[in-house]
Design a protein around this motif. Sequence first.
Motif, PDB file in Angstrom:
ATOM      1  N   VAL A   4      -5.130  25.552  -8.447  1.00 24.69           N
ATOM      2  CA  VAL A   4      -5.946  24.410  -8.089  1.00 24.69           C
ATOM      3  C   VAL A   4      -5.107  23.142  -7.953  1.00 24.69           C
ATOM      4  CG1 VAL A   4      -7.904  22.972  -8.773  1.00 24.69           C
ATOM      5  CG2 VAL A   4      -7.954  25.415  -9.231  1.00 24.69           C
ATOM      6  N   PHE A   5      -4.182  22.884  -8.870  1.00 25.34           N
ATOM      7  CA  PHE A   5      -3.355  21.669  -8.899  1.00 25.34           C
ATOM      8  C   PHE A   5      -4.193  20.410  -8.742  1.00 25.34           C
ATOM      9  CE2 PHE A   5       0.443  23.650  -9.557  1.00 25.34           C
ATOM     10  CZ  PHE A   5       0.715  24.630  -8.624  1.00 25.34           C
ATOM     11  N   ALA A   6      -4.904  20.084  -9.777  1.00 23.32           N
ATOM     12  CA  ALA A   6      -5.786  18.926  -9.766  1.00 23.32           C
ATOM     13  C   ALA A   6      -5.018  17.631  -9.548  1.00 23.32           C
ATOM     14  CB  ALA A   6      -6.526  18.855 -11.098  1.00 23.32           C
ATOM     15  N   PRO A   7      -5.535  16.754  -8.695  1.00 24.21           N
ATOM     16  CA  PRO A   7      -4.845  15.503  -8.414  1.00 24.21           C
ATOM     17  C   PRO A   7      -4.822  14.534  -9.590  1.00 24.21           C
ATOM     18  CG  PRO A   7      -6.956  15.578  -7.289  1.00 24.21           C
ATOM     19  CD  PRO A   7      -6.742  16.924  -7.919  1.00 24.21           C
ATOM     20  N   ALA A   8      -5.683  14.727 -10.593  1.00 23.66           N
ATOM     21  CA  ALA A   8      -5.751  13.797 -11.720  1.00 23.66           C
ATOM     22  C   ALA A   8      -4.625  13.992 -12.725  1.00 23.66           C
ATOM     23  CB  ALA A   8      -7.096  13.957 -12.423  1.00 23.66           C
ATOM     24  N   ILE A   9      -3.778  14.986 -12.517  1.00 19.51           N
ATOM     25  CA  ILE A   9      -2.738  15.309 -13.486  1.00 19.51           C
ATOM     26  C   ILE A   9      -1.603  14.298 -13.410  1.00 19.51           C
ATOM     27  CG2 ILE A   9      -1.043  17.050 -14.154  1.00 19.51           C
ATOM     28  CD1 ILE A   9      -2.959  19.056 -12.729  1.00 19.51           C
ATOM     29  N   ALA A  10      -1.252  13.748 -14.550  1.00 20.47           N
ATOM     30  CA  ALA A  10      -0.087  12.870 -14.593  1.00 20.47           C
ATOM     31  C   ALA A  10       1.160  13.746 -14.633  1.00 20.47           C
ATOM     32  CB  ALA A  10      -0.161  11.993 -15.834  1.00 20.47           C
ATOM     33  N   GLU A  11       2.138  13.452 -13.802  1.00 21.36           N
ATOM     34  CA  GLU A  11       3.338  14.268 -13.736  1.00 21.36           C
ATOM     35  C   GLU A  11       4.146  14.124 -15.018  1.00 21.36           C
ATOM     36  OE1 GLU A  11       5.171  14.350  -9.985  1.00 21.36           O
ATOM     37  OE2 GLU A  11       7.092  14.944 -10.810  1.00 21.36           O
ATOM     38  N   THR A  12       4.550  15.230 -15.569  1.00 20.54           N
ATOM     39  CA  THR A  12       5.375  15.260 -16.770  1.00 20.54           C
ATOM     40  C   THR A  12       6.769  15.719 -16.361  1.00 20.54           C
ATOM     41  OG1 THR A  12       4.727  17.545 -17.204  1.00 20.54           O
ATOM     42  CG2 THR A  12       3.390  15.823 -18.232  1.00 20.54           C
ATOM     43  N   PRO A  13       7.738  15.654 -17.268  1.00 18.80           N
ATOM     44  CA  PRO A  13       9.083  16.093 -16.898  1.00 18.80           C
ATOM     45  C   PRO A  13       9.121  17.511 -16.312  1.00 18.80           C
ATOM     46  CG  PRO A  13       9.150  14.921 -18.955  1.00 18.80           C
ATOM     47  CD  PRO A  13       7.686  15.058 -18.583  1.00 18.80           C
ATOM     48  N   PHE A  14       8.361  18.447 -16.884  1.00 21.92           N
ATOM     49  CA  PHE A  14       8.230  19.758 -16.253  1.00 21.92           C
ATOM     50  C   PHE A  14       6.832  19.834 -15.696  1.00 21.92           C
ATOM     51  CE2 PHE A  14       6.466  24.001 -16.294  1.00 21.92           C
ATOM     52  CZ  PHE A  14       7.310  24.614 -15.405  1.00 21.92           C
ATOM     53  N   MET A  22       6.062  23.345  -1.727  1.00 21.05           N
ATOM     54  CA  MET A  22       6.906  24.545  -1.667  1.00 21.05           C
ATOM     55  C   MET A  22       6.144  25.755  -2.223  1.00 21.05           C
ATOM     56  SD  MET A  22       9.921  25.293  -0.604  1.00 21.05           S
ATOM     57  CE  MET A  22      10.535  23.619  -0.539  1.00 21.05           C
ATOM     58  N   ILE A  23       5.488  25.554  -3.357  1.00 24.55           N
ATOM     59  CA  ILE A  23       4.705  26.632  -3.976  1.00 24.55           C
ATOM     60  C   ILE A  23       3.563  27.042  -3.048  1.00 24.55           C
ATOM     61  CG2 ILE A  23       3.165  27.192  -5.899  1.00 24.55           C
ATOM     62  CD1 ILE A  23       4.923  25.257  -7.596  1.00 24.55           C
ATOM     63  N   ASP A  24       2.876  26.068  -2.496  1.00 23.39           N
ATOM     64  CA  ASP A  24       1.771  26.347  -1.582  1.00 23.39           C
ATOM     65  C   ASP A  24       2.249  27.167  -0.380  1.00 23.39           C
ATOM     66  OD1 ASP A  24      -1.057  25.938  -0.830  1.00 23.39           O
ATOM     67  OD2 ASP A  24      -0.182  24.814   0.835  1.00 23.39           O
ATOM     68  N   SER A  25       3.400  26.801   0.173  1.00 24.83           N
ATOM     69  CA  SER A  25       3.963  27.565   1.308  1.00 24.83           C
ATOM     70  C   SER A  25       4.226  29.011   0.911  1.00 24.83           C
ATOM     71  CB  SER A  25       5.267  26.925   1.793  1.00 24.83           C
ATOM     72  OG  SER A  25       5.021  25.651   2.309  1.00 24.83           O
ATOM     73  N   GLY A  26       4.825  29.200  -0.271  1.00 25.58           N
ATOM     74  CA  GLY A  26       5.111  30.555  -0.742  1.00 25.58           C
ATOM     75  C   GLY A  26       3.854  31.369  -0.983  1.00 25.58           C
TER      76      GLY A  26
END
Length: 191
Positions: A4-14, A22-26
Amino acid sequence: MSVVFAPAIAETPFSPVSCYSMIDSGIRLTLAQEYPSAITLFKEESRKAPENPIFSYFLLLVYESMMIDYESQEWEKTFDSLYETTERGFQRVLKREPKNPWGYYFLGNLYATQGIHTLRFSNYLNFTQKVFKGMRLLQKAMALDSTNLDVYLYPSLYQFAKAELFRYLPLLEEDRQEAMDRIEMIHLRSQ
């Protein structure tokens, strides 16, 4: 294999957010059964960022898809090797970042994937152990980030399936309803 990769997620170091396209393409290549292209893509990304286990995780899923689609065990050794590499990679992420929900999410999914993989060979004990271990990690990811729709999806589906399996036990009726409510919330928030 959807994510799903929700847009509300704050990006963390990992975080997979930085490499989403890239993942979506794969994933799209895998779903279109363009396996050689998906393998090349994930292998190339793994070489560029060997410290990031996310690409070996998705590469493992490509091989799992191939073994299912072709009803073959031809890539079993590759799958096992990727499993070990990916497990160590996510364990390193969690050692470095013990409060990172994405680390628990992907390690939990890795264990669940391994469990489901072994179920195809009637290894019920390993299936049960790996799926339970994976679900515990996914629930930990949920506890760490209640805004992340990805970490909610699989535990909610698992909770619903468990409640359906034991639906004649009145104690699990609340679990079933809670799971249905969460799945509905994920559906509505991801649109």
